[in-house]
Design an enzyme around this catalytic site. Structure first.
Site, PDB file in Angstrom:
ATOM      1  N   LYS A  85       0.919  -1.137  -0.068  1.00  0.00           N
ATOM      2  CA  LYS A  85       0.001  -0.128  -0.005  1.00  0.00           C
ATOM      3  C   LYS A  85       0.899   1.171  -0.088  1.00  0.00           C
ATOM      4  O   LYS A  85       0.704   2.066  -0.676  1.00  0.00           O
ATOM      5  CB  LYS A  85      -0.966   0.153   1.218  1.00  0.00           C
ATOM      6  CG  LYS A  85      -1.905  -0.787   1.477  1.00  0.00           C
ATOM      7  CD  LYS A  85      -2.789  -0.528   2.649  1.00  0.00           C
ATOM      8  CE  LYS A  85      -2.115  -0.360   3.869  1.00  0.00           C
ATOM      9  NZ  LYS A  85      -1.605  -1.612   4.653  1.00  0.00           N
TER      10      LYS A  85
ATOM     11  N   ARG B  77      -9.133   1.504   9.363  1.00  0.00           N
ATOM     12  CA  ARG B  77      -8.438   0.316   9.692  1.00  0.00           C
ATOM     13  C   ARG B  77      -9.674  -0.652  10.470  1.00  0.00           C
ATOM     14  O   ARG B  77      -9.461  -1.936  10.681  1.00  0.00           O
ATOM     15  CB  ARG B  77      -7.388   0.051  10.693  1.00  0.00           C
ATOM     16  CG  ARG B  77      -6.140  -0.034   9.818  1.00  0.00           C
ATOM     17  CD  ARG B  77      -5.085  -0.238  10.833  1.00  0.00           C
ATOM     18  NE  ARG B  77      -3.649  -0.865  10.553  1.00  0.00           N
ATOM     19  CZ  ARG B  77      -2.505  -0.359  10.030  1.00  0.00           C
ATOM     20  NH1 ARG B  77      -2.883   0.826   9.467  1.00  0.00           N
ATOM     21  NH2 ARG B  77      -1.609  -0.596   9.883  1.00  0.00           N
TER      22      ARG B  77
ATOM     23  N   ARG C 270      11.485  -6.151   4.959  1.00  0.00           N
ATOM     24  CA  ARG C 270      11.584  -4.714   4.494  1.00  0.00           C
ATOM     25  C   ARG C 270      12.570  -3.749   5.144  1.00  0.00           C
ATOM     26  O   ARG C 270      12.620  -4.067   6.418  1.00  0.00           O
ATOM     27  CB  ARG C 270      10.064  -3.949   4.869  1.00  0.00           C
ATOM     28  CG  ARG C 270       9.859  -2.613   4.649  1.00  0.00           C
ATOM     29  CD  ARG C 270       8.484  -2.278   4.453  1.00  0.00           C
ATOM     30  NE  ARG C 270       7.727  -2.274   5.809  1.00  0.00           N
ATOM     31  CZ  ARG C 270       6.550  -2.248   5.765  1.00  0.00           C
ATOM     32  NH1 ARG C 270       5.679  -2.115   5.154  1.00  0.00           N
ATOM     33  NH2 ARG C 270       5.723  -2.633   7.046  1.00  0.00           N
TER      34      ARG C 270
ATOM     35  N   ARG D 197      12.067  -1.514  10.622  1.00  0.00           N
ATOM     36  CA  ARG D 197      11.077  -1.027  11.520  1.00  0.00           C
ATOM     37  C   ARG D 197      11.058  -2.079  12.779  1.00  0.00           C
ATOM     38  O   ARG D 197      10.799  -3.022  12.533  1.00  0.00           O
ATOM     39  CB  ARG D 197       9.335  -0.783  10.769  1.00  0.00           C
ATOM     40  CG  ARG D 197       9.321   0.534  10.335  1.00  0.00           C
ATOM     41  CD  ARG D 197       8.203   0.738   9.371  1.00  0.00           C
ATOM     42  NE  ARG D 197       6.971  -0.049  10.012  1.00  0.00           N
ATOM     43  CZ  ARG D 197       5.851   0.009   9.537  1.00  0.00           C
ATOM     44  NH1 ARG D 197       5.523   0.515   8.428  1.00  0.00           N
ATOM     45  NH2 ARG D 197       4.771  -0.401  10.220  1.00  0.00           N
TER      46      ARG D 197
ATOM     47  N   ARG E 205       0.450  -8.131  14.021  1.00  0.00           N
ATOM     48  CA  ARG E 205      -0.206  -7.111  12.951  1.00  0.00           C
ATOM     49  C   ARG E 205      -1.064  -7.737  12.115  1.00  0.00           C
ATOM     50  O   ARG E 205      -2.355  -7.560  11.767  1.00  0.00           O
ATOM     51  CB  ARG E 205       0.976  -6.285  12.350  1.00  0.00           C
ATOM     52  CG  ARG E 205       1.467  -5.317  13.257  1.00  0.00           C
ATOM     53  CD  ARG E 205       2.782  -4.779  12.745  1.00  0.00           C
ATOM     54  NE  ARG E 205       2.794  -3.972  11.594  1.00  0.00           N
ATOM     55  CZ  ARG E 205       3.563  -4.029  10.546  1.00  0.00           C
ATOM     56  NH1 ARG E 205       4.645  -4.500  10.810  1.00  0.00           N
ATOM     57  NH2 ARG E 205       3.408  -3.384   9.604  1.00  0.00           N
TER      58      ARG E 205
END
Ligand code: AMP
Length: 218
Positions: free
Chosen positions: A15, A90, A128, A161, A172
């Site tokens: 996204k 969300r 990531r 992160r 998550r």
């Protein structure tokens, strides 16, 4: 009428990357609630410390805090011709609040869902890395930088992160399944939902997405 483009999809679906490309194409700011909250969590205040704890657990932040953040950010001048939401809403309550905000701001909403299979998401998230200066996103499995740990664009160090570790990632993804996935049915009802397969190369996802957004707006 100016437009709100809402990106929905699981964490790691791409996204953020697609929102950045859309932001360049349409000239709308990209509003990432995750980025805003991470920045707020840096401050040495009661709210900052509370946010830090929630973010590192992988749970969701309260709807009240999000409503404030969104209202303040979207009322700035750079949002006057439209904006892109990445990471909001969300859950159903946030979706309803956004509908109200869109009416108040006299804006139409387009929802874009990026679909990626659950098994790919884990590697996408744990692999990531983000540039600490310009925010360029890499992945050690699928899109490594030319030099390990260094951004190709500006040579700044890359960072992982703190919520991209395996344990938090699972939390998550569970939060996504429980809270955000039901939004798909909600948005599907009135034909405002555009769906793109997110397993394709970034440029192809983007091309498909733009075609669908332009079509839905015409
Ligand atoms: P993201 O970068 O979008 O994956 O968001 C990182 C974290 O920020 C999430 O795990 C949540 O704790 C928090 N967060 C971001 N957006 C929202 C939202 N719309 N509602 C609640 N929590 C959020």
């Amino acid at each position: 009428m100016s437009k709100i483009i809402v990106m929905i999809g699981a964490p790691g679906a791409g996204k953020g990357t697609q929102a950045r490309l859309l932001s360049e194409k349409y000239g709308y700011p990209q509003i990432s609630t995750g980025d805003i909250l991470r920045e707020m969590a840096q401050s040495d205040t009661e709210l900052g410390r509370e946010l830090k704890g929630i973010l590192s657990s992988g749970n969701l932040v309260s709807d009240d805090i999000l409503a404030e953040v969104i209202k303040e950010r979207t009322s700035r001048d750079d949002c006057s011709s439209g904006y892109i939401l990445d990471g909001y809403p969300r859950n159903l309550n946030q979706a309803r609040l956004l509908e109200d905000l869109a009416v108040q701001q006299d804006r139409s909403i387009v929802f874009v869902r990026v679909i990626v299979h659950m098994d790919s998401l884990l590697r996408r998230l744990t692999g990531r890395r983000t540039c600490t200066r310009c925010g360029e996103i890499y992945n050690v499995y699928f899109r490594p930088p030319q030099k390990e740990g260094i951004c190709d664009v500006d040579g700044a160090p890359l960072a992982q992160r703190s919520d991209d570790t395996a344990e938090t990632v699972i939390r998550r993804l569970e939060a996504y399944k429980a809270s955000t996935a039901p939004l798909v049915d909600y948005y599907n009802q009135d034909g405002r939902l555009v769906e793109v397969p997110g397993d394709l190369p970034v440029e192809q996802v983007f091309e498909k997405m733009c075609g669908l957004i332009d079509f839905s707006a015409s």
